[in-house]
Design an enzyme around this catalytic site. Structure first.
Site, PDB file in Angstrom:
ATOM      1  N   HIS A 157      72.384 123.151  77.267  1.00  0.00           N
ATOM      2  CA  HIS A 157      71.560 123.052  76.073  1.00  0.00           C
ATOM      3  C   HIS A 157      70.898 121.708  75.743  1.00  0.00           C
ATOM      4  O   HIS A 157      71.396 120.734  76.163  1.00  0.00           O
ATOM      5  CB  HIS A 157      72.659 123.089  74.771  1.00  0.00           C
ATOM      6  CG  HIS A 157      73.371 124.223  74.371  1.00  0.00           C
ATOM      7  ND1 HIS A 157      72.585 125.312  73.738  1.00  0.00           N
ATOM      8  CD2 HIS A 157      74.614 124.717  74.737  1.00  0.00           C
ATOM      9  CE1 HIS A 157      73.594 126.480  73.638  1.00  0.00           C
ATOM     10  NE2 HIS A 157      74.699 126.066  74.293  1.00  0.00           N
ATOM     11  N   CYS A 199      66.611 124.598  75.868  1.00  0.00           N
ATOM     12  CA  CYS A 199      65.520 124.473  74.855  1.00  0.00           C
ATOM     13  C   CYS A 199      64.684 123.374  74.985  1.00  0.00           C
ATOM     14  O   CYS A 199      65.150 122.312  75.451  1.00  0.00           O
ATOM     15  CB  CYS A 199      66.266 124.478  73.564  1.00  0.00           C
ATOM     16  SG  CYS A 199      67.437 125.880  73.167  1.00  0.00           S
TER      17      CYS A 199
END
Lengths: 385, 472
Positions: A157, A199
Site C-alpha cells: 500500500h 497506489c
C-alpha cells in the site's frame, strides 16, 4: 519441471539451426549490456490476510525470475506475512495467482529470506546499501558488484511519496532515492530496474537522481492501483491488475527471447488496468529498445570460448613433500571464540536514552507559567506549592 | 617508476650510443588514464590527480662483462624473448632508436599500459572508449573461493572418479601459492549427480557427435548454478570450475565456436563466474561392457584448461602480443613473475581508486546528513584508510610494488569497514511540510491564550508607564 525444461531445451535446440545465420548479430547484441550477473530484490510490504494479493504479486515475480534463470542465491525475497500457512487459508501451503486456482506460485522451492516482522524499512535499506551487521547470513545479503543488473520489485500500500511497511512505518521516495545513490556511489549495481505496484506508485520514482535506473509503476500520482479479481473460494483478491498482466507477459518470455523493454512498457494499458502505468527512463543510458527483458529478469551469462591452455609438467612429484597445512596442531576453535559474543550480548538497546528537556521545552513551559501567574496573580502560588 | 636494466652482450652495443656505458636514463612516459584527454574531459573529482601521471620507466644501460659465456641465440623471426622471471632477451637492432622502440614495446608487454590501467579504473572513470567488455576481469578482492565441481548426469553409465585432491596439491596449489600475494585463496570441490545442462545438444551426422553451438552456451550455466551451493560458500567472490561428463546418449559432446569448428579445449568460461569443460569418455571397446563404466579422469588435461581459464578470469593472459615477441611458458607455476607484477599493478591502482571514491562518498554522505553520529572506531578506520592510501601512492611512485599493494589492501579494508559500518544508516527523513503538519496542531491551540495574555500584559505595562503620577 523437468518436462518444461526439456521442452524449453527442445525449443532451443530446433531454434539453434534456424538461428545459425543470425549468430553473428546475436553475439554482437549480446555484448551490448555490460553486466555479468543478475540480482533481484523482491519486497512485499503488507501484512494481514486481506493483503493476500501483495504476497501473490511478489511470489509471481519471484517465480518468473527463477524460471528465467536467476538462482536463489541471487534473489533476496522479503515477504511481510505468511499467506500460505495462514490459518485463514482454505488451501494451506498454496498461494494462487489466478482465479479458479490455476497457478500456485508458492511452489516447492520458495526461499524467503526476510519474513514476517523482519521486513522493515531499516532492513530493506540495509540490504540495499550493504550496511549489514557482520552476523547476517549470506542469503540475506545483496552481494552485487559493479557488473550486476538488479531488479527491485516492491508492492504493498502506498501513497503520494511513500510506501507503507507492515502497517506501522513507511519509506519515503527521498529515502529510496538516497539509498540508490548510496548504491551508485559504491558501484553496487550496473543497471537497476525498479518496478512498483502500489497506489500512486509513480511518486516513488519521481525523486531518483542516480544514473542507470529505469523505473516502472502501476499508477500515476493521484490514481489508485486496483486489484484484479477476487476468488470466491479463498475469499480475497488474488492479484493486482498490473502485476497480473506483467506475469502474463513474462510467461511468454524464455531465456533466449529478444523481447525488449518497450514491450514491457506497453503491458497493461488503461483499458485493462484502469490506472495508467508509468515509466521513467531518463536516467538510463541505453535506449529501452536495446534493453532485453532477460537483462533484468533472467540471468543470461556472457561466455567466451577458452582457446588457450597452459602446459603442465605431468610428473612433478616434488610438491608432495610439503607438509600439508592442516597437520599443524591447532586447538579447535570454541564456538564462543568465533562469534563476537561479548559484542552481541552487551549491545545497548536501541531506544533513546532519557535526555533532560531541551531549551525549547524549558522555555515554553517557563513562558506558560509566567503568563499564568502574571495574569491571575501571584497569590495562587501558595495553593500550588 | 619501473626500473629497467639493459645489459648489452659483447658485440651488440649499437654504434650510435651517445654516452659511455654504464649510464642512467630516465624516460618519463605519462600514461593517461582517460581523464584530461585532448578533448578536455574531466576526471571525477574524487580521483587523486597523481594517478594521471603514472610513472614511466627509467633505464640503466650497462654492458655485460666479457667473462660471461655467450648468450643463446634467438630463433629467426623472433626479436624479443620474454622470460618468466622478469628478464627478456632482446635482439639488438640497427641502432639506438630501434632499440629504444623495442624496449618501449617490451615494457608495455611486461608492465602496465594505458588500457590496462584504464580497465582497472573502469568503474571510476567515465569512459566512452572502453566497451562493456573491458570490465570483465575479476575485481580486486581480499580473497577468492575456488570450487571445482564434477557433474555426472548419468551415474548409471559412468562411474567417474577424479583425484581432485592430488590434482589440487600438485597443479593448482603452486599457482595459488604464487598468487597468495594477491589474495587469500580457498579451494573446495564437490561431485554433483544428475545435474544436466540446460540445453539439449544437436546430433551432427558428419562427425557422428553431439554439438553445442556457441550461442546456446549462455543458457547452460543457469540450471546448474542453483545446485552448485555457492551461496553456502564464503563472502568472497566464488570461482566455479565445472567438469561435465556427458551422458552415454549424448557422447561425444563437442563445443562449436562461432564458425562451426569444434573447440580444441572443449571448454568455455564466463567472466567473473568461472569455467566449464566437457570431458568426453571414449565409448567402450566392446558394446557389451558392463555398465557403469569406471572412468579415471585425466587430471592433467583438465587442470591445464582450468588453470588457463583461471588466468583468463584474472586478466593475466596477454591477448595482443607484438608479432616478433615470444613468451616463455611459465610451467607449473602458472604465471610469470612479470605477469604477477602486472596483476599487482592493476589491483593496486584499482584499490586506490576504490578507496578514494569510497572516502569521498562517505564524506558527501556525512555532509548531507548532519545528525549522523560517527563512532570512534569508524573515525579511526577512516584515518587509517587515508594514511594507508597515501603510503600506497608513495610506494607506487617509488616502484616498490609489493609494499604498495599491501598498503592499498589495508586501505581498502579500512575504508570498506568505515563505509559499511551498520551504524551509519540514516533513516529519518522529515520533509518540511511534514514538520509543519505535526507541530502546528499541537502548538497553535496552546499558543493562542498565551499570546493573548502576553498582549494583555504588555498593554497593562504600557498603561502603567503612562500614568506614573497617580501614585500618592
Amino acid at each position: 519441471m523437468a518436462a518444461a525444461l526439456s521442452a524449453a531445451a527442445l525449443l532451443l535446440g530446433c531454434c539453434g539451426a534456424a538461428l545459425a545465420s543470425g549468430v553473428q548479430d546475436q553475439a554482437e547484441q549480446f555484448f551490448r549490456s555490460g553486466h555479468t550477473n543478475n540480482w533481484a530484490v523482491l519486497v512485499c510490504t503488507s501484512r494481514f490476510w486481506f493483503n493476500y494479493r501483495h504476497v501473490a504479486n511478489t511470489l509471481s515475480v519471484y517465480r518468473s525470475v527463477k524460471r528465467l534463470g536467476i538462482p536463489d542465491s541471487h534473489i533476496v525475497l522479503m515477504l511481510a506475512d505468511d499467506m500460505a500457512c495462514n490459518p485463514r487459508n482454505p488451501k494451506p501451503a498454496t498461494v494462487f495467482s489466478h482465479k479458479n486456482m490455476e497457478l500456485n506460485v508458492y511452489g516447492d522451492d520458495v526461499e524467503v529470506d526476510y519474513r514476517s516482522y523482519e521486513v522493515t524499512v531499516e532492513n530493506f535499506l540495509r540490504v540495499l546499501t550493504g550496511r549489514i551487521p557482520p552476523s547476517t547470513p549470506r542469503s540475506k545479503r545483496l552481494l552485487s558488484d559493479d557488473r550486476s543488473n538488479i531488479l527491485i520489485y516492491m508492492t504493498g500500500h502506498g501513497g503520494n511519496g511513500f510506501l507503507k511497511f507492515q502497517d506501522s512505518e513507511e519509506i519515503t521516495n527521498v529515502e529510496l532515492a538516497d539509498a540508490f545513490e548510496q548504491m551508485w556511489q559504491k558501484r553496487r549495481y550496473n543497471e537497476l530496474l525498479f518496478i512498483i505496484d502500489t497506489c500512486q506508485g509513480a511518486s516513488m520514482y519521481e525523486r531518483f537522481y542516480s544514473p542507470n535506473i529505469m523505473a516502472l509503476a502501476s499508477s500515476q500520482v493521484g490514481e489508485d492501483s486496483l486489484s484484479h479479481q477476487p476468488d470466491l473460494g479463498i475469499g480475497v483478491h488474488l492479484m493486482d491488475r498490473y502485476t497480473f498482466y506483467v506475469l502474463e507477459f513474462l510467461e511468454e518470455i524464455h531465456p533466449a527471447s529478444q523481447t525488449n523493454m518497450n514491450d514491457l512498457f506497453q503491458v497493461c494499458p488503461k483499458s485493462l488496468c484502469v490506472s495508467t502505468p508509468g515509466h521513467r527512463t531518463d536516467l538510463f543510458q541505453r535506449d529501452p529498445q536495446n534493453v532485453l527483458i532477460t537483462d533484468f529478469f533472467g540471468s543470461v551469462r556472457k561466455v567466451e570460448i577458452t582457446t588457450e591452455t597452459i602446459s603442465l609438467d605431468r610428473d612433478l612429484a616434488g610438491f608432495e613433500n610439503e607438509l600439508p597445512k592442516d597437520e599443524l596442531a591447532t586447538e579447535p576453535l570454541k564456538y564462543a571464540d568465533q562469534l563476537p559474543v561479548a559484542q552481541i550480548i552487551h549491545q545497548k538497546p536501541k531506544q533513546k536514552d532519557w535526555h533532560p528537556p531541551g531549551g525549547f521545552i524549558l522555555g515554553l513551559w517557563a513562558l506558560i507559567i509566567m503568563v499564568f501567574f502574571k495574569t491571575y496573580g501571584i497569590k495562587h502560588m501558595k495553593h500550588i506549592f | 617508476a619501473v626500473p629497467v636494466s639493459v645489459v648489452f652482450t659483447p658485440g651488440s652495443v649499437p654504434a650510435d650510443l651517445p654516452r659511455q656505458l654504464p649510464y642512467r636514463d630516465v624516460r618519463e612516459e605519462p600514461v593517461p588514464v582517460g581523464c584530461k584527454t585532448p578533448t578536455g574531459r574531466r576526471c571525477p573529482r574524487s580521483l587523486p590527480e597523481l594517478l594521471w601521471v603514472a610513472p614511466g620507466f627509467l633505464a640503466r644501460w650497462q654492458s655485460q662483462p666479457r667473462s660471461r659465456p655467450s648468450p643463446p641465440r634467438l630463433p629467426q623471426g623472433t626479436n624479443v624473448y620474454v622470460g618468466k622471471h622478469r628478464s627478456a632477451l632482446v635482439r639488438a637492432g640497427q641502432g639506438l632508436a630501434a632499440l629504444r622502440a623495442r624496449l618501449q614495446q617490451l615494457t608495455r608487454v611486461m608492465s602496465f599500459t594505458a588500457s590496462s590501467i584504464a580497465a582497472a579504473l573502469a568503474d571510476r572513470v567515465p569512459d566512452g572508449q572502453l566497451g562493456p567488455d573491458a570490465r570483465r576481469h575479476l575485481k580486486s578482492s581480499l580473497g577468492y573461493e575456488i570450487t571445482f565441481s564434477l557433474l555426472n548426469p548419468d551415474p548409471k553409465s559412468h562411474d567417474v572418479d577424479w583425484d581432485i585432491e592430488g590434482a589440487v596439491n600438485r597443479y593448482v596449489q603452486p599457482v595459488l601459492d604464487k598468487l597468495s600475494v594477491v589474495a587469500n585463496f580457498s579451494v573446495d570441490s564437490q561431485i554433483l549427480y544428475y545435474a544436466v545442462l540446460g540445453v539439449t545438444p544437436r546430433f551432427d551426422k558428419e562427425s557422428s557427435s553431439f554439438l553445442l553451438s556457441a550461442h546456446s552456451l549462455p543458457h547452460v550455466i543457469n540450471p546448474v548454478e542453483a545446485r552448485l551451493g555457492s551461496s553456502a560458500a564464503s563472502l568472497y567472490p566464488v570461482l566455479n570450475f565445472l567438469l561435465y561428463v556427458p551422458e552415454r546418449s549424448h557422447s561425444p559432446l563437442y563445443i562449436q565456436d562461432k564458425d562451426g569448428a569444434p573447440v580444441p579445449t572443449n571448454a568455455f568460461h564466463s567472466p567473473r563466474w568461472g569455467g566449464i569443460m566437457i570431458y568426453n569418455i571414449e565409448a567402450p571397446a566392446s558394446p557389451q561392457a558392463s555398465l557403469p563404466l569406471h572412468v579415471d579422469v585425466d587430471m592433467v588435461r583438465v587442470m591445464e584448461v582450468f588453470l588457463a581459464q583461471l588466468r583468463l578470469l584474472f586478466g593475466i593472459s596477454r591477448e595482443e602480443l607484438p608479432p616478433e615477441f615470444q613468451v616463455e611458458s611459465p610451467g607449473n607455476e602458472g604465471l610469470a613473475d612479470w605477469e604477477l607484477d602486472r596483476l599487482l599493478w592493476a589491483h593496486t591502482v584499482e584499490n586506490i581508486a576504490t578507496v578514494a571514491t569510497t572516502l569521498t562518498s562517505l564524506a558527501q554522505l556525512l555532509d548531507q546528513i548532519s545528525n549522523i553520529v560517527i563512532k570512534d572506531d569508524v573515525a579511526s578506520e577512516v584515518y587509517r584508510a587515508v594514511a594507508s592510501v597515501q603510503d600506497a601512492m608513495a610506494e607506487l611512485a617509488e616502484g616498490r610494488l609489493r609494499s604498495a599493494f599491501q598498503a592499498s589492501k589495508e586501505a581498502v579494508t579500512s575504508s570498506e569497514r568505515a563505509f559499511f559500518d551498520p551504524s551509519l544508516l540514516h533513516l529519518l527523513y522529515f520533509p518540511d511540510d511534514q514538520k509543519f503538519a505535526i507541530y502546528i496542531p499541537l502548538f497553535l491551540p496552546m499558543a493562542v491564550p498565551i499570546l493573548l495574555s502576553l498582549a494583555k500584559i504588555l498593554r497593562e505595562a504600557r498603561q502603567r508607564k503612562k500614568e506614573p503620577t497617580k501614585m500618592d
